[in-house]
Design an enzyme around this catalytic site. Structure first.
Site, short mmCIF file in Angstrom:
data_model
loop_
_atom_site.label_atom_id
_atom_site.label_comp_id
_atom_site.label_asym_id
_atom_site.label_seq_id
_atom_site.Cartn_x
_atom_site.Cartn_y
_atom_site.Cartn_z
N PHE B 39 0.79 -1.21 0.07
CA PHE B 39 0.14 0.01 -0.01
C PHE B 39 0.88 1.28 -0.05
O PHE B 39 1.66 1.24 0.88
CB PHE B 39 -0.99 -0.08 1.33
CG PHE B 39 -1.88 -1.06 1.26
CD1 PHE B 39 -3.23 -0.96 0.85
CD2 PHE B 39 -1.56 -2.45 1.81
CE1 PHE B 39 -4.24 -2.11 0.80
CE2 PHE B 39 -2.52 -3.60 1.78
CZ PHE B 39 -3.49 -3.20 1.24
N LEU B 77 2.12 -1.57 4.67
CA LEU B 77 1.96 -0.14 4.47
C LEU B 77 3.40 0.64 4.17
O LEU B 77 4.24 0.30 5.05
CB LEU B 77 1.25 0.58 5.65
CG LEU B 77 -0.18 -0.34 6.10
CD1 LEU B 77 -0.76 0.19 7.34
CD2 LEU B 77 -1.03 -0.03 5.07
N CYS B 78 3.60 1.17 3.47
CA CYS B 78 4.85 2.12 3.11
C CYS B 78 5.26 3.01 4.24
O CYS B 78 4.35 3.93 4.69
CB CYS B 78 4.82 2.66 1.91
SG CYS B 78 6.14 3.98 1.77
N ILE B 79 6.09 2.85 4.95
CA ILE B 79 6.36 3.74 6.21
C ILE B 79 6.36 5.08 5.79
O ILE B 79 5.78 5.81 6.62
CB ILE B 79 7.64 3.12 6.93
CG1 ILE B 79 7.77 3.68 8.44
CG2 ILE B 79 8.86 3.21 6.10
CD1 ILE B 79 8.73 3.13 9.18
N ALA B 82 3.10 6.31 5.17
CA ALA B 82 2.23 6.22 6.18
C ALA B 82 2.72 7.39 7.44
O ALA B 82 1.47 7.86 7.88
CB ALA B 82 2.41 4.81 6.89
#
Lengths: 144, 130
Positions: B39, B77-79, B82
């Protein structure tokens, strides 16, 4: 990442193309695309970038974002050559349609270690037809 | 076939997350493997546990979490994306000195390298977004 996946991923070289379709500001896609490219450079894949549609605006020189209060990230494109990311294909028709020419673009270069570190241009203008062929030759296309 | 799925838009505003969900479910039903669902951009908002949609509507984050749990999917989830958008797991919240976290169980936060790795590993990388 899992050790098993890492081992499997090692040694596989795929052709990755990052397709940039949007203007540099107005949405975050362009900036976050460049972030993927920079991280992805560590994976030793066969990487190229395509700039089509409004994406060609990302490479326009002398960008100044002071008045919109957004960070100008265009200088980061200059770092790509140092990461061995040196194939930036710009679609000529997209430039033409927007009244731009190659003179309006940043001069991005890379040093060719196989040719006495000669500085060579990273940006190549290609026709829409050539771009179609390039896209067809990829293993992985990430489109932003 | 091994698929990597990329979701680049948040829930509800765009069809992208719904279509990615349906594609993933259909691919699994056909016996394909999902290497990872990554994501990115506003797509990280699919991982919030604070969404409360009307009861007669689909619950997109919960649907993803359940599909992930039922099929042991790696939902990432891409840090970087995010953090920009206020999506933090407990560990990140603590590290950033925040008093709340909001990542739904079944998702994990990790780096962009996971996207590249999934692209290398999968036979096909399918992107859902604008």
């Amino acid at each position: 990442m899992s050790e098993e996946m890492q081992q499997e991923a090692d040694g596989k070289i795929k052709k990755f193309m990052y397709v940039n379709r949007k203007a540099p500001y107005g949405t975050i896609y362009a900036l976050e695309s460049l972030e993927v490219v920079l991280i992805g450079a560590a994976f030793d894949q066969d990487v190229s970038l395509a700039f089509i549609d409004d994406g060609v605006f990302q490479l326009v020189k002398n960008q100044n974002t002071t008045d919109i209060g957004v960070k100008n990230f265009s200088p980061a494109f200059r770092a790509l050559g140092d990461y061995d990311v040196n194939k930036l294909f710009v679609e000529k028709e997209s430039l033409d349609e927007r009244g731009l020419s190659s003179d309006d673009l940043m001069e991005l270069t890379w040093e060719d270690e196989d040719d006495d570190w000669e500085e060579k241009p990273s940006i190549q203008l290609v026709s829409r037809q050539e771009m179609k062929t390039l896209l067809g030759n990829q293993d992985v296309i990430l489109s932003f | 076939m091994k698929f990597a799925i990329v979701v680049n838009e948040g829930p509800y505003t765009h069809q992208a997350s719904d279509t990615a969900f349906q594609f993933t479910r259909a691919a699994l039903a056909k016996g394909h493997e999902i290497v990872r669902v990554f994501f990115y951009h506003d797509g990280v908002n699919n991982g919030t546990k604070l969404a409360v949609p009307p009861q007669d509507d689909r619950h997109i984050p919960n649907n993803w979490a359940k599909l992930g749990k039922d099929n042991q999917l790696d939902l990432v989830l891409c840090i970087a994306a995010a953090q920009r958008r206020g999506i933090l797991d407990e560990k990140e919240a603590k590290r950033q000195g925040k008093d709340a976290s909001n990542v739904i169980d079944g998702f994990r936060i990790s780096g962009l390298g996971q996207l590249i790795e999934a692209g290398i590993e999968a036979d096909r990388t399918v992107t859902f977004g604008d």
